[in-house]
Motif scaffolding. Structure first.
Motif, PDB file in Angstrom:
ATOM      1  N   SER A 137       6.256  -1.134  11.968  1.00  0.00           N
ATOM      2  CA  SER A 137       5.104  -2.206  11.761  1.00  0.00           C
ATOM      3  C   SER A 137       4.685  -2.554  11.090  1.00  0.00           C
ATOM      4  O   SER A 137       5.323  -2.926  10.107  1.00  0.00           O
ATOM      5  CB  SER A 137       4.024  -0.475  11.430  1.00  0.00           C
ATOM      6  OG  SER A 137       2.665  -0.710  11.347  1.00  0.00           O
ATOM      7  N   ASP A 139       2.348  -3.310   9.491  1.00  0.00           N
ATOM      8  CA  ASP A 139       0.786  -2.700   8.459  1.00  0.00           C
ATOM      9  C   ASP A 139       1.365  -2.707   6.705  1.00  0.00           C
ATOM     10  O   ASP A 139       2.542  -2.397   6.773  1.00  0.00           O
ATOM     11  CB  ASP A 139       0.394  -1.855   8.916  1.00  0.00           C
ATOM     12  CG  ASP A 139      -0.514  -2.191  10.256  1.00  0.00           C
ATOM     13  OD1 ASP A 139      -1.081  -3.192  10.549  1.00  0.00           O
ATOM     14  OD2 ASP A 139      -0.194  -1.133  11.273  1.00  0.00           O
ATOM     15  N   GLN A 143      -0.888   2.357   4.740  1.00  0.00           N
ATOM     16  CA  GLN A 143      -1.026   2.213   6.293  1.00  0.00           C
ATOM     17  C   GLN A 143      -0.069   3.544   7.434  1.00  0.00           C
ATOM     18  O   GLN A 143      -0.563   3.622   7.548  1.00  0.00           O
ATOM     19  CB  GLN A 143      -2.103   1.104   6.443  1.00  0.00           C
ATOM     20  CG  GLN A 143      -2.219   1.684   7.980  1.00  0.00           C
ATOM     21  CD  GLN A 143      -3.175   0.709   8.097  1.00  0.00           C
ATOM     22  OE1 GLN A 143      -4.350  -0.509   7.807  1.00  0.00           O
ATOM     23  NE2 GLN A 143      -3.353   0.161   9.366  1.00  0.00           N
ATOM     24  N   ARG A 144       1.229   2.757   6.531  1.00  0.00           N
ATOM     25  CA  ARG A 144       1.841   3.272   7.682  1.00  0.00           C
ATOM     26  C   ARG A 144       2.266   4.391   7.955  1.00  0.00           C
ATOM     27  O   ARG A 144       2.447   5.765   8.376  1.00  0.00           O
ATOM     28  CB  ARG A 144       3.070   2.651   7.779  1.00  0.00           C
ATOM     29  CG  ARG A 144       3.498   1.266   8.596  1.00  0.00           C
ATOM     30  CD  ARG A 144       4.319   0.185   8.291  1.00  0.00           C
ATOM     31  NE  ARG A 144       5.077  -0.274   7.595  1.00  0.00           N
ATOM     32  CZ  ARG A 144       6.493  -0.834   6.949  1.00  0.00           C
ATOM     33  NH1 ARG A 144       7.030  -0.550   7.709  1.00  0.00           N
ATOM     34  NH2 ARG A 144       5.969  -1.160   5.368  1.00  0.00           N
TER      35      ARG A 144
END
Length: 408
Positions: A137, A139, A143-144
């Motif tokens: 990801s 992000d 957030q992950r």
């Protein structure tokens, strides 16, 4: 004159035992407002746990009504609570309480060990998949980490299909003259889907009931090729409109939430309290829209009848012009529209906290059945907000079918 009676059953997890109590009063002639006549339904619609109750009821339609309801009550008190290892709807994966429970081991040693192996394999696959997504990801790191959380990973609906197969006769539903509709939500398109009698065979039936009951974030989505479905309550927790569209004109609607104005604001705001109130407001908004539509249909038909007698139509308010004009056009084209009566049954107070909807114990179910029965027996249209049109189908001689104790 022929009227079509409809039963509308809401979703609410374990709280749906309340519906069995309401049905017990309505279908055994215990409710004074029906003059102790039992209700015969032509249409049954249900969402989530309401679809399970509806499926059980329609599959028992050939039985004496009192016997059918008694068997549904037995299911909720004896089969749904399950055994030593947990209830028959879901189980907690890797629960230390179950791992240390000797009674659970003795109940079925082979199953006990098989489920431990299955849980280990499931967690390993899930961890690998989430670690890969985390690594790939783009992000922000915060957030992950949040995206790693998935409450539904802790819950398995492994027992539910067996419970459905044991307690619902899908061949009887397919043969039944009663129109049955189970409501689910297409998880990709966000559209509501109505499943009908002919859709519920022995293979697809359990999947449809599970899909209608798959609360997002708690129970996993259900794959019914070519689509994936979740709880119908996402869009329509009380499927009143489908029952009207199916031809029901005299409806009995069971809610599992009290009137939102009766739910006090919590002294201590919590995420769970806020979520529960948000859901109650959202569910109420949808069904109130359907109630207003029914009232407009009644008003339009009354105005039409007045116009036929007097030779001119009475003016309507600007707010209702669009909807009523559409109904007038249908009446002018010769379509037969009937006035709609709606009886509403709901608890006076909350049936329990947010997590109570996951409590399938016999003790809670017994209490909810008793509450539902009592509320239906004490049903009062002035208090419960019924829709009763002038000259509409609300006389027991027309809307109900026989004295208590008589058969179908």
């Amino acid at each position: 004159m022929s009227f079509h009676n409809g039963l509308v059953l809401s979703g609410g997890g374990a709280f749906a035992a309340y519906e069995v109590g309401v049905l017990k009063a309505l279908m055994t002639g215990a409710a004074p407002f029906t003059r102790h006549r039992r209700i015969d339904a032509d249409v049954v619609t249900g969402t989530s746990a309401g679809s399970y109750n509806g499926a059980m009821l329609v599959s028992r339609w050939a039985m004496d009504p009192a016997e059918a309801i008694a068997d549904m009550e037995r299911v909720w008190l004896e089969e749904v609570p399950g055994g030593a290892c947990g209830d028959a709807v879901y189980r907690w994966r890797g629960s230390p309480f179950v791992l240390l429970d000797v009674d659970c081991f003795l109940e079925n040693p082979a199953r006990f060990f098989w489920l431990r192996v299955e849980d280990t394999a499931f967690f390993a696959r899930s961890l690998f998949r989430r670690a890969r997504v985390f690594a790939e990801s783009g992000d922000p790191i915060e957030q992950r980490f949040l995206e790693l959380l998935n409450f539904s990973n802790l819950i398995s609906t492994y027992p539910f299909p067996d419970l459905i197969r044991r307690t619902v006769d899908f061949e009887s539903i397919r043969r039944s003259d009663v129109k049955f509709q189970a409501i689910a939500t297409n998880w990709k398109s966000g559209e509501s889907r109505e499943f009908h009698n002919e859709d519920l065979d022995e293979q697809s039936g359990p999947l449809i009931i599970m899909a209608s009951s798959a609360i997002p974030g708690i129970f996993p989505p259900v794959d019914i090729p070519p689509h994936i479905f979740v709880d119908g309550g996402v869009l329509m927790n009380t499927p009143l409109a489908p029952a009207i569209h199916a031809g029901a004109t005299h409806l009995h609607v069971v809610y599992l939430d009290p009137d939102i104005k009766s739910i006090p604001l919590s002294d201590l705001e919590t995420t769970l309290n806020s979520l529960q109130r948000t859901m109650a407001i959202s569910f109420a908004a949808v069904v109130e829209r359907d109630i207003r539509d029914a009232e407009r249909i009644n008003k339009a038909i009354e105005l039409w009848e007045q116009g036929v007698r007097s030779g001119e139509l009475t003016a309507v308010g600007a707010r209702d012009v669009g909807r009523i004009t559409d109904i007038f056009q249908k009446l002018e084209s010769g379509r037969k529209l009937r006035k709609i009566s709606i009886h509403r049954y709901r608890p006076r107070t909350l049936l329990g906290g947010t997590l109570g909807m996951l409590n399938f114990s016999a003790e809670q179910s017994r209490d909810l059945i008793e509450r539902g029965y009592r509320d239906a027996v004490e049903h009062d249209c002035a208090r419960d907000g019924c829709v009763l049109p002038a000259g509409g189908p609300d006389e027991p001689e027309e809307a109900f079918y026989g004295e208590a104790g008589s058969g179908r």
